[in-house]
Scaffold this active site. Structure first.
Site, PDB file in Angstrom:
ATOM      1  N   ARG A 129       1.212  -1.137   0.123  1.00 22.56           N
ATOM      2  CA  ARG A 129       0.217  -0.204  -0.267  1.00 22.56           C
ATOM      3  C   ARG A 129       0.936   1.137   0.046  1.00 22.56           C
ATOM      4  O   ARG A 129       1.963   1.399   0.553  1.00 22.56           O
ATOM      5  CB  ARG A 129      -0.324   0.033   1.292  1.00 22.56           C
ATOM      6  CG  ARG A 129      -0.117   0.450   2.472  1.00 22.56           C
ATOM      7  CD  ARG A 129      -0.418   0.216   3.519  1.00 22.56           C
ATOM      8  NE  ARG A 129       0.418  -0.350   5.162  1.00 22.56           N
ATOM      9  CZ  ARG A 129       0.963   0.088   5.563  1.00 22.56           C
ATOM     10  NH1 ARG A 129       0.787   1.771   5.397  1.00 22.56           N
ATOM     11  NH2 ARG A 129       2.216  -0.018   6.676  1.00 22.56           N
ATOM     12  N   TYR A 142       5.286 -16.556  15.017  1.00 17.59           N
ATOM     13  CA  TYR A 142       6.261 -15.362  15.100  1.00 17.59           C
ATOM     14  C   TYR A 142       7.773 -16.078  15.343  1.00 17.59           C
ATOM     15  O   TYR A 142       8.568 -16.008  14.466  1.00 17.59           O
ATOM     16  CB  TYR A 142       5.836 -13.808  15.359  1.00 17.59           C
ATOM     17  CG  TYR A 142       6.853 -12.707  15.792  1.00 17.59           C
ATOM     18  CD1 TYR A 142       6.864 -11.989  13.614  1.00 17.59           C
ATOM     19  CD2 TYR A 142       7.852 -11.947  16.901  1.00 17.59           C
ATOM     20  CE1 TYR A 142       8.065 -11.021  13.877  1.00 17.59           C
ATOM     21  CE2 TYR A 142       8.382 -11.289  16.032  1.00 17.59           C
ATOM     22  CZ  TYR A 142       8.437 -10.333  14.883  1.00 17.59           C
ATOM     23  OH  TYR A 142       9.155  -9.828  15.170  1.00 17.59           O
ATOM     24  N   LYS A 165      10.276 -16.651  12.345  1.00 14.99           N
ATOM     25  CA  LYS A 165      12.272 -15.870  12.684  1.00 14.99           C
ATOM     26  C   LYS A 165      13.063 -17.065  13.089  1.00 14.99           C
ATOM     27  O   LYS A 165      14.460 -16.776  12.607  1.00 14.99           O
ATOM     28  CB  LYS A 165      12.076 -15.042  13.775  1.00 14.99           C
ATOM     29  CG  LYS A 165      10.769 -13.098  13.348  1.00 14.99           C
ATOM     30  CD  LYS A 165      11.312 -12.976  12.069  1.00 14.99           C
ATOM     31  CE  LYS A 165      10.729 -11.519  12.144  1.00 14.99           C
ATOM     32  NZ  LYS A 165      11.160 -11.093  10.449  1.00 14.99           N
TER      33      LYS A 165
HETATM   34  C1  AKB Z   1       6.652  -7.780  18.671  1.00 15.82           C
HETATM   35  O1  AKB Z   1       6.497  -7.316  19.732  1.00 15.82           O
HETATM   36  O2  AKB Z   1       6.200  -8.667  17.765  1.00 15.82           O
HETATM   37  C2  AKB Z   1       7.960  -7.156  17.797  1.00 15.82           C
HETATM   38  C3  AKB Z   1       9.547  -7.529  17.813  1.00 15.82           C
HETATM   39  C4  AKB Z   1       9.555  -8.077  19.613  1.00 15.82           C
HETATM   40  O3  AKB Z   1       9.660  -8.506  17.381  1.00 15.82           O
HETATM   41  N1  AKB Z   1       8.060  -5.777  18.171  1.00 15.82           N
END
Ligand code: AKB
Length: 321
Positions: free
Chosen positions: A37, A143, A147
């Site tokens: 965007r 997440y 990572k």
């Molecule tokens: C999150 O809170 O997901 C990010 C991180 C710590 O990678 N800010």
């Protein structure tokens, strides 16, 4: 020497400030911003911009070929809290974009890659204080898993194909220019907006939960510094721990209260508390400091001052408008 740089996710919290800083240093035409965007005026009017979905490998390759890109900063990601709501979406976005970029580097279509990792790679079984560079990593969030997996792939592409990929494990990043989206550490930004707007904040993290944090200017400095370091100094090809400060919501509240005497806070921890509890409280970044000279500049007091000075004019404009 000035090969063109593509920023993916240029309208996000880190991407927007990184793009402007790199444009200032390299010249506007050398920094190609891209996102799914459009961004704000400062970003859109200062140099080239492409609408780009970086999960689409051929669309990405077209942009890389068209602009003769030499380096990519891949700043697009779904953060911790949003990824818990949409696990497969988070996984697909975070992994697919990384593979698309690493494969361009493997095929010699670009020379250098920056990819952000996070303190989310650590989990409840990791030592909580002064978390070492190499330690137990059993992340419990989508997440964090994306990572950690990404780090292993970066290391693999470097070892197997010689890809020059560099990465940092960002802590929570604090900034006022662009709103963050979907992170657990976002409370440390929201609190300033609410303090100035309403004089009151309902915090979704409990008062004594310490997390590693960093001001955006330090994060941009670290990102550009690791990318400019000679390849021989980059000894870690998964991702470097980088640290600045650690604080609890209560410590941040007290720091803001020094400027806004009537500010009140209440604590109503939600699902993000469990995520925060699984992460380290402080990070040992000796490797980054020794290998390529990382140093942070911003203390909690200085961050508080800059955040209040940066957000206040926006709040006055909101009230006037
Ligand atoms: C999150 O809170 O997901 C990010 C991180 C710590 O990678 N800010």
């Amino acid at each position: 020497m000035n090969s063109k740089i593509l920023i993916i996710g240029a309208c996000g919290q880190i991407g927007s400030e990184l793009t402007l800083k790199l444009r200032e240093e390299h010249g506007n035409d050398f920094i190609i911003a891209s996102d799914i965007r459009e961004g704000d005026d400062a970003l859109m009017s200062s140099g080239p911009f492409e609408i780009l979905d970086a999960t689409d490998d051929s669309a990405l390759e077209d942009v890389v070929m068209h602009y003769e890109i030499g380096e990519i900063y891949l700043m697009a990601a779904m953060l911790s809290a949003t990824s818990e709501k949409f696990p497969m979406k988070g996984w697909n976005l975070n992994m697919k974009t990384l593979f698309n970029v690493l494969n361009l580097a493997k095929d010699f279509k670009i020379n250098k890659v920056f990819w952000p990792s996070s303190i989310a790679v650590f989990g409840p079984s990791t030592p909580k204080f002064d978390t070492p560079q190499n330690t137990i990593m059993e992340p419990t969030t989508v997440y964090g898993i994306s990572k950690q997996t990404g780090e292993r792939w970066c290391h693999y592409y470097h070892k197997r194909y010689g890809v020059d990929v560099r990465s940092l494990r960002y802590p929570g990043l604090i900034s006022y220019k662009t709103q963050p989206g979907g992170g657990t550490t976002d409370y440390a930004i929201e609190i300033f907006h609410e303090a100035l707007k309403k004089g009151h904040y309902d915090c979704f993290i409990s008062e004594n939960t310490a997390l590693p944090m960093m001001y955006m200017d330090d994060a941009i400095e670290a990102t550009i510094k690791i990318m400019r370091a000679p390849a021989s100094e980059i000894k870690v090809r998964s991702s470097y721990n980088v640290s600045a400060i650690s604080f609890t919501p209560d410590e941040l509240y007290q720091s803001i209260k020094n400027h806004l005497k009537d500010f009140q806070i209440e604590y109503h921890p939600d699902f993000r508390q469990e995520i925060a509890d699984s992460w380290p409280s402080s990070i040992d970044d000796t490797a980054a400091r020794n290998d390529w000279g990382w140093r942070h500049k911003y203390s909690l007091e200085k961050i508080t001052q800059e955040m209040i000075e940066g957000i206040s004019p926006k709040i006055s404009l909101d009230f006037e408008g």
